[in-house]
Design a protein around this motif. Sequence first.
Motif, short mmCIF file in Angstrom:
data_model
loop_
_atom_site.label_atom_id
_atom_site.label_comp_id
_atom_site.label_asym_id
_atom_site.label_seq_id
_atom_site.Cartn_x
_atom_site.Cartn_y
_atom_site.Cartn_z
N UNK A 4 -4.07 -6.64 -15.76
CA UNK A 4 -4.91 -7.47 -14.89
C UNK A 4 -6.26 -6.99 -14.68
N UNK A 5 -7.26 -7.53 -14.46
CA UNK A 5 -8.44 -7.10 -14.10
C UNK A 5 -8.64 -6.54 -12.69
N UNK A 6 -7.82 -7.04 -11.90
CA UNK A 6 -7.82 -6.65 -10.50
C UNK A 6 -7.18 -5.41 -10.24
N UNK A 7 -7.80 -4.35 -9.39
CA UNK A 7 -7.36 -3.24 -9.51
C UNK A 7 -6.11 -3.21 -8.34
N UNK A 8 -5.10 -2.49 -8.78
CA UNK A 8 -3.71 -2.35 -7.86
C UNK A 8 -4.12 -2.12 -6.40
N UNK A 9 -3.50 -2.57 -5.46
CA UNK A 9 -3.58 -2.22 -4.06
C UNK A 9 -2.56 -0.91 -3.73
N UNK A 10 -3.10 -0.16 -3.03
CA UNK A 10 -2.25 1.18 -2.47
C UNK A 10 -1.77 0.60 -1.13
N UNK A 11 -0.37 1.04 -1.17
CA UNK A 11 0.42 0.69 0.21
C UNK A 11 0.46 1.99 1.10
N UNK A 12 0.07 1.75 2.22
CA UNK A 12 -0.03 2.99 3.11
C UNK A 12 1.31 2.89 4.04
N UNK A 13 2.16 4.13 3.96
CA UNK A 13 3.49 4.01 4.49
C UNK A 13 4.11 5.24 4.81
N UNK A 14 4.66 5.64 5.98
CA UNK A 14 5.24 6.90 6.02
C UNK A 14 6.38 7.24 5.01
N UNK A 15 6.12 8.30 4.37
CA UNK A 15 7.04 8.69 3.15
C UNK A 15 8.37 9.42 3.88
N UNK A 16 9.33 8.75 3.18
CA UNK A 16 10.87 9.31 3.75
C UNK A 16 10.88 10.81 3.18
N UNK A 17 10.19 11.18 2.26
CA UNK A 17 10.48 12.73 1.85
C UNK A 17 9.64 13.65 2.21
N UNK A 18 8.24 13.49 2.16
CA UNK A 18 7.33 14.38 2.93
C UNK A 18 6.99 14.09 4.39
N UNK A 19 7.45 12.83 4.99
CA UNK A 19 7.32 13.03 6.22
C UNK A 19 6.11 12.53 6.92
N UNK A 20 4.95 12.15 5.90
CA UNK A 20 3.45 11.88 6.16
C UNK A 20 3.36 10.43 6.04
N UNK A 21 2.42 9.96 6.85
CA UNK A 21 1.83 8.53 6.38
C UNK A 21 0.92 8.79 5.24
N UNK A 22 1.19 8.23 4.25
CA UNK A 22 0.48 8.42 2.97
C UNK A 22 0.35 7.22 2.17
N UNK A 23 -0.39 7.18 1.08
CA UNK A 23 -0.77 6.31 0.03
C UNK A 23 0.47 6.13 -0.81
N UNK A 24 1.05 4.92 -1.25
CA UNK A 24 1.86 4.75 -2.31
C UNK A 24 1.16 3.93 -3.36
N UNK A 25 1.37 4.21 -4.70
CA UNK A 25 0.65 3.47 -5.77
C UNK A 25 1.61 2.75 -6.89
N UNK A 26 1.44 1.58 -7.26
CA UNK A 26 2.36 0.97 -7.98
C UNK A 26 2.52 1.68 -9.13
N UNK A 27 3.79 1.55 -9.62
CA UNK A 27 4.29 2.25 -11.04
C UNK A 27 4.10 1.28 -12.16
#
Length: 102
Positions: A4-27
Amino acid sequence: MGYSNKKACRVIRRCGRCGKKTAFASTRRFRVNASGNRLDVWLIYRCERCRHTLKVPIYERVSPRKIPPELYEKFLANDEELAARYGADAPWLKSRNFFVET
């Protein structure tokens, strides 16, 4: 198949492993899981810090008959164009209670 020509959105969420609020990128990959006569389909995101995964639900506990066969085949095949469309759909992600960064 092209993306798709549209850029993927990043999701901001607290990570269950590193414990910090961070960005998640689509795989740009799906996970399909069957439990009895019900299916779950998720779009998989990955923490940009530690690579921990996050499942964004597309279908949860639905009868396989409720998913159009051609769409189901694309989920199973990890169709990258379909995954890119879901990942770039900020209103869809927000409707699932994810904070989105575009």
